[in-house]
Design a protein around this motif. Structure first.
Motif, PDB file in Angstrom:
ATOM      1  N   TYR A  11       0.858  -1.189   0.000  1.00 10.51           N
ATOM      2  CA  TYR A  11       0.000   0.000   0.000  1.00 10.51           C
ATOM      3  C   TYR A  11       0.893   1.238   0.000  1.00 10.51           C
ATOM      4  O   TYR A  11       1.720   1.398   0.897  1.00 10.51           O
ATOM      5  CB  TYR A  11      -0.883  -0.036   1.252  1.00 10.51           C
ATOM      6  N   GLU A  48      -2.033  -5.571  -3.934  1.00  8.99           N
ATOM      7  CA  GLU A  48      -2.182  -4.121  -3.719  1.00  8.99           C
ATOM      8  C   GLU A  48      -3.649  -3.769  -3.554  1.00  8.99           C
ATOM      9  O   GLU A  48      -4.511  -4.364  -4.183  1.00  8.99           O
ATOM     10  CB  GLU A  48      -1.587  -3.375  -4.933  1.00  8.99           C
ATOM     11  N   ASN A  49      -3.942  -2.809  -2.669  1.00  5.00           N
ATOM     12  CA  ASN A  49      -5.285  -2.221  -2.700  1.00  5.00           C
ATOM     13  C   ASN A  49      -5.297  -0.791  -2.199  1.00  5.00           C
ATOM     14  O   ASN A  49      -4.691  -0.461  -1.192  1.00  5.00           O
ATOM     15  CB  ASN A  49      -6.337  -3.069  -1.968  1.00  5.00           C
ATOM     16  N   GLY A  50      -5.948   0.032  -3.002  1.00  8.65           N
ATOM     17  CA  GLY A  50      -6.237   1.401  -2.571  1.00  8.65           C
ATOM     18  C   GLY A  50      -5.088   2.391  -2.553  1.00  8.65           C
ATOM     19  O   GLY A  50      -5.250   3.500  -2.036  1.00  8.65           O
ATOM     20  N   ALA A  56       0.326   0.572  -7.791  1.00 11.99           N
ATOM     21  CA  ALA A  56      -0.377  -0.420  -8.616  1.00 11.99           C
ATOM     22  C   ALA A  56       0.253  -0.508 -10.005  1.00 11.99           C
ATOM     23  O   ALA A  56       0.495  -1.604 -10.534  1.00 11.99           O
ATOM     24  CB  ALA A  56      -1.856  -0.049  -8.717  1.00 11.99           C
ATOM     25  N   SER A  73      -4.928  -5.738  -7.936  1.00  9.32           N
ATOM     26  CA  SER A  73      -5.286  -4.530  -7.193  1.00  9.32           C
ATOM     27  C   SER A  73      -6.776  -4.547  -6.938  1.00  9.32           C
ATOM     28  O   SER A  73      -7.549  -4.898  -7.820  1.00  9.32           O
ATOM     29  CB  SER A  73      -4.971  -3.288  -8.018  1.00  9.32           C
ATOM     30  N   THR A  74      -7.161  -4.185  -5.713  1.00  4.98           N
ATOM     31  CA  THR A  74      -8.586  -4.091  -5.427  1.00  4.98           C
ATOM     32  C   THR A  74      -8.853  -2.889  -4.542  1.00  4.98           C
ATOM     33  O   THR A  74      -8.000  -2.496  -3.763  1.00  4.98           O
ATOM     34  CB  THR A  74      -9.117  -5.327  -4.661  1.00  4.98           C
ATOM     35  N   GLY A  75     -10.051  -2.386  -4.648  1.00  2.39           N
ATOM     36  CA  GLY A  75     -10.682  -1.335  -3.845  1.00  2.39           C
ATOM     37  C   GLY A  75      -9.909  -0.585  -2.782  1.00  2.39           C
ATOM     38  O   GLY A  75      -8.801  -0.106  -2.996  1.00  2.39           O
ATOM     39  N   GLU A  76     -10.492  -0.507  -1.624  1.00  2.00           N
ATOM     40  CA  GLU A  76      -9.983   0.370  -0.565  1.00  2.00           C
ATOM     41  C   GLU A  76      -8.823  -0.293   0.189  1.00  2.00           C
ATOM     42  O   GLU A  76      -8.698  -1.510   0.178  1.00  2.00           O
ATOM     43  CB  GLU A  76     -11.120   0.753   0.387  1.00  2.00           C
ATOM     44  N   LYS A  81      -7.597  -8.018   3.882  1.00  2.00           N
ATOM     45  CA  LYS A  81      -8.320  -8.447   2.679  1.00  2.00           C
ATOM     46  C   LYS A  81      -7.328  -8.777   1.564  1.00  2.00           C
ATOM     47  O   LYS A  81      -7.467  -9.780   0.866  1.00  2.00           O
ATOM     48  CB  LYS A  81      -9.229  -7.298   2.224  1.00  2.00           C
ATOM     49  N   ALA A  82      -6.323  -7.914   1.410  1.00  2.00           N
ATOM     50  CA  ALA A  82      -5.325  -8.130   0.356  1.00  2.00           C
ATOM     51  C   ALA A  82      -4.517  -9.398   0.630  1.00  2.00           C
ATOM     52  O   ALA A  82      -4.286 -10.210  -0.271  1.00  2.00           O
ATOM     53  CB  ALA A  82      -4.389  -6.917   0.273  1.00  2.00           C
TER      54      ALA A  82
END
Ligand SMILES: Nc1nc2c(ncn2[C@@H]2O[C@H](COP(=O)(O)OP(=O)(O)O)[C@@H](O)[C@H]2O)c(=O)[nH]1
Ligand SMILES: [Mg+2]
Length: 243
Positions: A11, A48-50, A56, A73-76, A81-82
């Motif tokens: 992140y 990766e996320n947010g 990303a 890569s996802t959302g917030e 979660k990642a």
């Protein structure tokens, strides 16, 4: 299929991502040779996320350039979660959960040796047990002890650390990963605690913790989230309820 999947949640890490991944891949040669396993294959999953910086995009470039590297890569922003998704997407016989500011080859080598010998189902790199060396500032070392003390009282956890480096046999741990319901910081704790409670052999080994950079998120800002996570974790594990 690779033998080992290294999952790294990231992140806002544009400053160190390329160098850390390159160094990691270069260092794997030494891990292979120390384990007397010249053919051991690895994949690196950048989860990766947010990120608000170019993390990303940089991760995509690395995945295009290096065949061992994959990314999503996802959302917030959500560490747990990642990491969870990275583990679920891993193909290796063994999974190592890393952090981009650590990429601790010494831990990887020792953890894989234990797993290959069948000494345990999961290895946790502890920064708080005898023999470890934690070079972080005092406040963060104290925070680790406080969280651990709370896990001890609330959930009877007897280890010294749950957050951070871990390695395990993927197929054995998969049902535990799937049973986890807590996200963010406390996902790691849930994984280690559930594994122990399901009768898996979790082995702690000491690590020498030296971060390549201080964390971006201020410790104090993390407190409310961690406390919420602890309350949820206690509830779901003690009472089996929904979070
Ligand atoms: N995907 C993702 N990764 C994160 C998030 N927060 C931290 N990380 C990654 O988790 C690892 C450890 O984070 P760090 O900031 O060093 O916190 P520490 O665990 O307290 O040392 C690093 O690889 C970070 O890039 C997040 O919200 N999402
Ligand atoms: Mg760190």
């Amino acid at each position: 299929m690779p033998d080992v999947s290294i999952v790294i949640p990231v992140y806002n890490e544009e400053g160190i991502l390329r160098e850390a991944v390159t160094e990691l891949l270069d260092g794997l040669a030494a891990v292979r040779s120390a384990l007397h396993a010249p053919d051991l294959t690895f994949e690196v999953i950048i989860a990766e996320n947010g990120s608000r910086d170019r993390t990303a995009e940089l991760a995509q470039h690395l995945a295009q350039e290096m065949h061992e590297v994959r990314t999503f890569s996802t959302g917030e922003p959500n560490y747990g979660k990642a990491l969870r998704r990275g583990i679920l997407e891993a193909h290796g016989t063994f999974v190592i959960c890393e952090e981009i500011d650590l990429c601790d080859l010494d831990f990887q080598r020792r953890a894989l040796a234990h797993l290959q010998h069948g000494d345990c189902d999961m290895v946790v790199g502890s920064k708080a047990m005898k023999g470890s060396h934690d070079q972080r500032p005092l406040l963060r070392r104290v925070a680790t002890k406080v969280i651990n003390g709370m896990l001890h009282v609330a959930l009877d956890f007897r280890g010294t650390d749950t957050h951070g480096l871990k390695a395990f046999h993927r197929a054995t741990l998969l049902p535990v990963v799937e049973a986890c319901v807590i996200d963010r910081d406390l996902f790691s704790s849930e994984l280690v605690i559930r594994a122990g409670r399901e009768g898996m052999h979790v082995l702690e080994i000491p690590i020498n913790l030296h971060e390549k950079r201080p964390p971006a998120i201020n410790l104090v800002k993390r407190v409310p989230n961690v406390l919420r996570g602890l309350a949820k974790l206690t509830y779901v594990i003690r009472f089996g309820g929904k979070p």
